[in-house]
Write a protein that holds these residues in place. Structure first.
Motif, mmCIF file in Angstrom:
data_model
loop_
_atom_site.group_PDB
_atom_site.id
_atom_site.type_symbol
_atom_site.label_atom_id
_atom_site.label_comp_id
_atom_site.label_asym_id
_atom_site.label_seq_id
_atom_site.Cartn_x
_atom_site.Cartn_y
_atom_site.Cartn_z
ATOM 1 N N TRP A 19 23.257 9.086 -25.104
ATOM 2 C CA TRP A 19 22.356 8.344 -25.981
ATOM 3 C C TRP A 19 22.304 8.966 -27.382
ATOM 4 O O TRP A 19 22.291 8.259 -28.386
ATOM 5 C CB TRP A 19 20.976 8.310 -25.337
ATOM 6 N N LEU A 20 22.279 10.298 -27.452
ATOM 7 C CA LEU A 20 22.145 10.984 -28.730
ATOM 8 C C LEU A 20 23.457 11.115 -29.508
ATOM 9 O O LEU A 20 23.440 11.201 -30.736
ATOM 10 C CB LEU A 20 21.557 12.383 -28.522
ATOM 11 N N ARG A 21 24.563 11.154 -28.826
ATOM 12 C CA ARG A 21 25.854 11.454 -29.458
ATOM 13 C C ARG A 21 26.170 10.586 -30.678
ATOM 14 O O ARG A 21 26.607 11.113 -31.708
ATOM 15 C CB ARG A 21 26.979 11.380 -28.438
ATOM 16 N N PRO A 22 25.970 9.270 -30.627
ATOM 17 C CA PRO A 22 26.334 8.460 -31.802
ATOM 18 C C PRO A 22 25.521 8.793 -33.061
ATOM 19 O O PRO A 22 25.967 8.517 -34.170
ATOM 20 C CB PRO A 22 26.056 7.023 -31.358
ATOM 21 N N THR A 23 24.363 9.377 -32.899
ATOM 22 C CA THR A 23 23.515 9.665 -34.058
ATOM 23 C C THR A 23 23.659 11.098 -34.562
ATOM 24 O O THR A 23 23.049 11.447 -35.564
ATOM 25 C CB THR A 23 22.038 9.408 -33.723
ATOM 26 N N MET A 24 24.444 11.911 -33.860
ATOM 27 C CA MET A 24 24.605 13.317 -34.238
ATOM 28 C C MET A 24 25.845 13.518 -35.086
ATOM 29 O O MET A 24 26.884 12.918 -34.814
ATOM 30 C CB MET A 24 24.774 14.192 -32.995
ATOM 31 N N ARG A 29 26.601 18.722 -32.310
ATOM 32 C CA ARG A 29 26.945 18.388 -30.919
ATOM 33 C C ARG A 29 26.807 19.575 -29.967
ATOM 34 O O ARG A 29 26.214 19.442 -28.896
ATOM 35 C CB ARG A 29 28.337 17.790 -30.859
#
Length: 70
Positions: A19-24, A29
């Motif tokens: 869920w977080l990866r696309p916004t980081m 990471r």
């Protein structure tokens, strides 16, 4: 109980990281992944301790803390 908690924590960690990866940004990471691993380990150990000691409030506190970080 701890094996089931560890399996659940692994699934939650994978979901949170996905869920977080696309916004980081790339620089975040590894630190974010490390933080998620530490928080899930805390939850797993708290649930295991609560299962052995009967102190469910410990597990509740750990899970509430983890949920508050989302």
């Amino acid at each position: 109980m701890t094996a089931a908690a560890a399996a659940a924590a692994l699934l939650v960690a994978a979901g949170v990281l996905r869920w977080l990866r696309p916004t980081m940004g790339p620089a975040w990471r590894v630190p974010v992944a490390a933080y998620v691993v530490v928080i899930m380990a805390m939850c797993t150990l708290a649930i295991g301790h609560a299962g052995q000691s009967g102190a469910g409030v410990i597990a509740l506190g750990a899970v509430a803390f983890a949920a508050s970080d989302l």
